[in-house]
Enzyme design. Sequence first.
Site, PDB file in Angstrom:
ATOM      1  N   LYS A 132      -7.302   2.882  -2.161  1.00 22.74           N
ATOM      2  CA  LYS A 132      -7.642   2.464  -0.758  1.00 22.74           C
ATOM      3  C   LYS A 132      -7.691   4.625   0.265  1.00 22.74           C
ATOM      4  CE  LYS A 132      -5.304   0.913   3.130  1.00 22.74           C
ATOM      5  NZ  LYS A 132      -3.790   0.121   3.987  1.00 22.74           N
ATOM      6  N   ASP A 162       0.980  -1.473   0.016  1.00 18.38           N
ATOM      7  CA  ASP A 162       0.694   0.169   0.473  1.00 18.38           C
ATOM      8  C   ASP A 162       0.981   1.450  -0.071  1.00 18.38           C
ATOM      9  OD1 ASP A 162      -2.415  -1.696  -0.171  1.00 18.38           O
ATOM     10  OD2 ASP A 162      -2.378  -1.532   2.292  1.00 18.38           O
ATOM     11  N   LYS A 184     -10.730  -0.758  -1.459  1.00 15.69           N
ATOM     12  CA  LYS A 184     -10.148  -1.206  -0.338  1.00 15.69           C
ATOM     13  C   LYS A 184     -10.895   0.334   1.351  1.00 15.69           C
ATOM     14  CE  LYS A 184      -6.628  -2.457   3.090  1.00 15.69           C
ATOM     15  NZ  LYS A 184      -5.361  -3.061   3.318  1.00 15.69           N
TER      16      LYS A 184
END
Length: 229
Positions: free
Chosen positions: A159, A96, A188
């Site tokens: 995300k 990430d 996400k």
Amino acid sequence: MPEQDILADLAAHIDISCVQARHARADLEELAQRAVAGGFVSAHVLPNWLSVMRELLDGSSVLAGSPVGFPSGGATTATKVAEARELLDLGAQELDVVVAIGRLRSGETEFVTRELAAVVEVVGDRVPLRAILEVGYLDDDQIRAGVDAAIAAGVPWIKTGTGWSGIPTTVDHIRVIADQAAGRAALKAAGGVRDLATVREMARLGVTRFGMNADAAVAAVAAASRSEA
């Protein structure tokens, strides 16, 4: 993916983490145990702990993930690229990357796109890569710009947050992201996602992965199992 499919196997759509500065080896050991016991898809740790987590998860199906440019997104592009490369060498199975939040807030979306593209060039399709927007610091237009920048750079996942800002991800944040992404990236939700009701609402909007603390994740999976029974 339909909401009911996610709820039927919710643990497979949740990763749990130890990514706070205070987390020590004992916390990682507990995280690994809970990840395996709960059947969660992955466990995320800070970069210097990644090799330890790989060892703790050895022999299990749980993936080990780690962040790039965490938590501020303020590292140089060269530093983020080098970190991504090193984490891959250490065995990261998910990454990430935090976007340059201040640049995004300044309207410098071309910078954000170039930087993310440099990380994408290193990671390729070796592991899943997600761009963390840290939505609590952004207004809706900045969120939309961040979504477009990540997609333009070739990042396959968006995300919402790091869990460090103290500002929870909301359903409204997800709605803005989902509308802007329009199916061009997977979603996400992370940062303050605590209960099944929130998970259910976000899943209806297209979220297929959730980052949660271990206690909240276990409770949500248990609640989902009861609701499916």
